[in-house]
Design an enzyme around this catalytic site. Structure first.
Site, mmCIF file in Angstrom:
data_model
loop_
_atom_site.group_PDB
_atom_site.id
_atom_site.type_symbol
_atom_site.label_atom_id
_atom_site.label_comp_id
_atom_site.label_asym_id
_atom_site.label_seq_id
_atom_site.Cartn_x
_atom_site.Cartn_y
_atom_site.Cartn_z
ATOM 1 C CB CYS A 32 -0.934 0.033 1.205
ATOM 2 S SG CYS A 32 -2.128 -1.291 1.173
ATOM 3 C CG HIS A 79 -12.484 8.290 -12.873
ATOM 4 N ND1 HIS A 79 -13.178 8.387 -14.053
ATOM 5 C CD2 HIS A 79 -12.753 7.063 -12.382
ATOM 6 C CE1 HIS A 79 -13.830 7.261 -14.272
ATOM 7 N NE2 HIS A 79 -13.581 6.429 -13.255
ATOM 8 C CD GLU A 129 -8.837 0.046 1.083
ATOM 9 O OE1 GLU A 129 -8.170 1.055 1.225
ATOM 10 O OE2 GLU A 129 -8.641 -0.991 1.740
HETATM 11 NI NI NI Z 1 -5.355 0.693 -1.060
#
Ligand code: NI
Length: 144
Positions: A32, A79, A129
């Site tokens: 990440c 976006h 997520e």
């Molecule tokens: Ni992520």
């Protein structure tokens, strides 16, 4: 009565804490922390709560909620590279925990414009997520 509307947006982020070393960032956040960021297709659920209107039989005018969420949240985040494009994530780490708080802040700022009576209230924000990561923010109303 509670009603939940679902929305989607796509955005990229990088989990990186400026005050930590590169090594610490990599250890804490793994992939990440990849310098070029990575994207998610976020599912967002906005829950409102209030009495059912006697005339309309509804808890909220759905178009009004959609206009608010789309203008303040979806248009801002869809976006985008959150770390770079959004002022709130210049300093704040772009975790989905912080994203949920920022969604609350954005909605709170314009809530009274959309719902002048203050009814319904914002009750809950859920940001999904990934398939395995879902973040829930319960909003505790302060007595007016
Ligand atoms: Ni992520």
């Amino acid at each position: 009565m509670r009603l939940t509307h679902r929305y989607r947006f796509s955005a990229s982020h990088r989990i990186h804490v400026e005050s930590l070393s590169g090594e610490e960032n990599r250890r804490l956040f793994g992939k990440c922390n990849n310098p070029y960021g990575h994207g998610h297709n976020y599912n967002l659920e906005i829950t409102v709560e209030g009495p059912v209107d006697a005339k309309t039989g509804r808890v909220v005018e759905p178009g009004e909620l959609d206009r608010l969420v789309e203008a303040e949240v979806i248009a801002a985040y869809n976006h985008r590279y959150l770390n770079v494009d959004l002022p709130e994530f210049q300093k704040l780490t772009a975790t989905t925990e912080n994203l949920a708080y920022e969604i609350q802040r954005r909605l709170d700022e314009k809530w009274r414009q959309a719902f002048p009576s203050g009814v319904p209230s914002l009750a809950h924000i859920r940001v999904q997520e990934t398939k395995r990561n879902v973040f829930d923010l319960s909003i505790i109303e302060e007595a007016i």
